[in-house]
Design an enzyme around this catalytic site. Structure first.
Site, PDB file in Angstrom:
ATOM      1  CG  ASN A   8      -1.959   1.084   1.206  1.00  0.00           C
ATOM      2  OD1 ASN A   8      -1.840   2.059   0.473  1.00  0.00           O
ATOM      3  ND2 ASN A   8      -2.994   0.936   2.014  1.00  0.00           N
ATOM      4  NE  ARG A  90      -5.550   2.620  -1.423  1.00  0.00           N
ATOM      5  CZ  ARG A  90      -5.415   3.854  -0.962  1.00  0.00           C
ATOM      6  NH1 ARG A  90      -4.252   4.252  -0.482  1.00  0.00           N
ATOM      7  NH2 ARG A  90      -6.430   4.701  -0.977  1.00  0.00           N
ATOM      8  CG  HIS A 179     -12.289   4.889   1.491  1.00  0.00           C
ATOM      9  ND1 HIS A 179     -13.009   5.897   2.095  1.00  0.00           N
ATOM     10  CD2 HIS A 179     -10.978   5.254   1.575  1.00  0.00           C
ATOM     11  CE1 HIS A 179     -12.187   6.840   2.528  1.00  0.00           C
ATOM     12  NE2 HIS A 179     -10.947   6.472   2.222  1.00  0.00           N
ATOM     13  NE  ARG A 240      -9.645  13.797   1.233  1.00  0.00           N
ATOM     14  CZ  ARG A 240      -9.515  12.475   1.203  1.00  0.00           C
ATOM     15  NH1 ARG A 240     -10.571  11.692   1.314  1.00  0.00           N
ATOM     16  NH2 ARG A 240      -8.328  11.931   1.082  1.00  0.00           N
ATOM     17  CD  GLU A 382      -8.075  -0.149   2.864  1.00  0.00           C
ATOM     18  OE1 GLU A 382      -8.442   0.503   1.873  1.00  0.00           O
ATOM     19  OE2 GLU A 382      -7.416   0.324   3.801  1.00  0.00           O
TER      20      GLU A 382
END
Length: 396
Positions: A8, A90, A179, A240, A382
Site C-alpha cells: 500500500n 493497492r 475506499h 475535506r 484491505e
C-alpha cells in the site's frame, strides 16, 4: 503454504504486509515513513519479536522496496525471495476500465498510467512501485487491486452527474468512489458474521476516518457511494469539505483572487473538521475540547449530521436495511461517535447498546437483540483483501 506480499504505497509512506496463504496469517508487516525526507524511518513488526526500526535519510521509493525485500531475507522471514509467490498493489484509480483486480502486464501498467488524471496523487506512485517490484522480483506476478473497481458497474442513475451527457462520454465525468477495497472486505465479513449470503442482505458500510465514505449494498451489488469523481465529495471529513455548492467555490476563488486549483487544495486540506473547528482534524481532539469550545462541538455536530443524511437517503434507496457497519479509524474506535450517529437514526430502528458499544477495533454486534437493523463494528483489512485477490488471480 504460499507467501504473498500486500503493498500500500503513498507519496510519503510505504506500508506492507506479508501473508501466509491460504491460512491468511500475517508473517510480518512494516512501514517506511517520511520517504524522500531527512529522517526516513523503516519499521518492521513480527508476531513474537520486538519491533525493528532504523532511521536513514532520504529513503526513496526504490530503496524502500529494496529494504523491505532485503530485510525479509536477512532476518530469515523468508529463506529465499522466490518464496514470495505474488505481490498485490493497492491502486486508487481504475476508472471504468477495471471492474476487478488485474494481473499486471504491460497493457495493464500502461492503462494505470493513462488513468492518472482520475487519481493524480496516487496512480503515478503506485505504478512506479509496480515497476520497481517487477525489477526486484521479476518472477513474482504483480496484481493491481483498484479502490474504484467496486463502483465501476454502479447503476448509472447514481454514477452520473446531471450535467451534459457528452461530458461523461468524452471525459469520463462520473462518480468513481473510493475506499472500495475496504468496503468490499467489510461487507463480505459482515455477511459472514451474520451467517447469511451477501446476496440476501441490504447493507450500509461506514468507512469513517480522516477520509470518510459511505456505501450502500443491495443484495451484494453496490447501488451508491458518497465519494464522487474524486475523494473530495461526500460527507464532511478531517480536512475535506465533502459536498459543497460549486458556485460557492467559484465565488470564493474570485473574492480571494485564487485559482481554481488553489481553491480545491483548500477544500481538500484546510476544510472539514479542521476548517470549522479551527483546532484539529482529529475527532479525538475535538471531543476533548467540545465542552468548552463551541466550534469544536459545531464541527462534530456537522460531521454527524452529514453522515446521518447519507444513511437516511441510502435507506430510502435500498427500501430498507438489514445492517449498518462501522469501520476504519473512527468507525472502529469512536465509541461516542457511533452512539451519536445511531442516536439520530432511531426512527429506522437503528440503536446501539451502551455496554456492547464499549469496544475499540473489535468485531462485534453493538445493537440490542431483536432490533430490525443490526449495527456492527467490523475492523477493515484491505491488505487481506489484496492478498486474497492475488491468490484468486494467480494461483490455480
Amino acid at each position: 503454504m504460499t507467501k504473498i506480499l500486500a503493498v500500500n504505497a503513498g507519496s510519503s509512506t510505504l506500508k506492507w504486509k506479508l501473508f501466509s496463504m491460504p491460512d491468511e496469517t500475517v508473517i510480518a508487516s512494516g512501514l517506511v515513513d517520511r520517504l524522500n525526507l531527512p529522517g526516513s524511518i523503516f519499521t518492521v513488526k513480527r508476531p513474537g519479536y520486538d519491533k525493528y526500526q532504523v532511521t536513514q535519510d532520504n529513503i526513496d521509493y526504490r530503496l524502500a522496496a529494496a529494504m523491505v525485500l532485503s530485510h525479509l531475507k536477512d532476518a530469515g522471514i523468508v529463506k529465499h525471495l522466490h518464496e514470495i509467490a505474488g505481490i498485490g498493489h493497492r491502486v486508487v484509480g481504475g476508472g471504468e476500465t477495471f471492474s476487478d483486480s488485474a494481473v499486471v502486464d504491460k497493457a495493464v501498467l500502461n492503462k494505470i498510467h493513462s488513468l492518472t488524471q482520475y487519481a493524480p496523487l496516487h496512480n503515478p506512485i503506485e505504478a512506479q512501485y509496480i515497476e520497481i517490484f517487477q525489477q526486484l522480483l521479476p518472477d513474482a506476478p504483480q496484481v493491481a487491486v483498484f479502490d474504484t473497481s467496486l463502483y465501476a458497474n454502479m447503476p448509472m442513475i447514481n454514477a452520473l452527474y446531471p450535467i451534459p451527457y457528452e461530458y461523461y462520454k468524452e471525459y469520463g465525468a462520473r462518480k468513481y468512489g473510493a475506499h472500495g477495497t475496504s468496503h468490499r472486505y467489510v461487507s463480505n465479513r459482515a455477511a459472514e458474521l451474520l451467517g447469511k449470503p451477501l446476496t440476501d442482505l441490504k447493507l450500509i458500510t461506514l468507512h469513517l476516518g480522516s477520509g470518510s465514505s459511505i456505501t450502500a449494498f443491495d443484495h451484494g451489488k453496490v447501488i451508491d457511494t458518497s465519494m464522487g469523481f474524486t475523494p473530495l465529495a461526500g460527507v464532511m471529513m478531517g480536512t475535506r469539505s465533502g459536498d459543497v455548492d460549486p458556485s460557492l467555490v467559484s465565488f470564493l476563488a474570485e473574492k480571494m483572487g485564487l485559482k481554481m486549483g488553489e481553491m480545491i487544495d483548500i477544500l481538500n486540506q484546510k476544510s472539514g473538521l479542521l476548517g470549522i473547528s479551527q483546532l484539529s482534524p482529529d475527532q479525538r481532539d475535538l471531543e476533548a475540547a467540545e465542552e468548552t469550545n463551541p466550534q469544536a462541538k459545531l464541527a462534530l455536530d456537522m460531521y454527524v449530521n452529514r453522515i446521518v443524511r447519507y444513511i437516511g437517503s441510502y435507506i430510502a434507496e435500498l427500501n430498507g436495511l438489514d445492517a449498518l457497519i462501522f469501520t476504519a479509524g473512527s468507525g472502529e474506535n469512536g465509541i461516542d461517535m457511533r452512539a451519536r450517529i445511531a442516536g439520530q437514526l432511531s426512527y429506522f430502528g437503528i440503536q446501539v447498546d451502551h455496554d456492547r458499544n464499549q469496544i475499540r477495533g473489535k468485531e462485534q454486534i453493538i445493537s440490542p437483540d431483536g432490533k430490525p437493523v443490526t449495527v456492527m463494528v467490523v475492523p477493515t483489512n484491505e491488505e487481506l483483501m489484496i492478498v486474497r485477490d492475488v491468490q484468486r488471480l494467480t494461483q490455480n
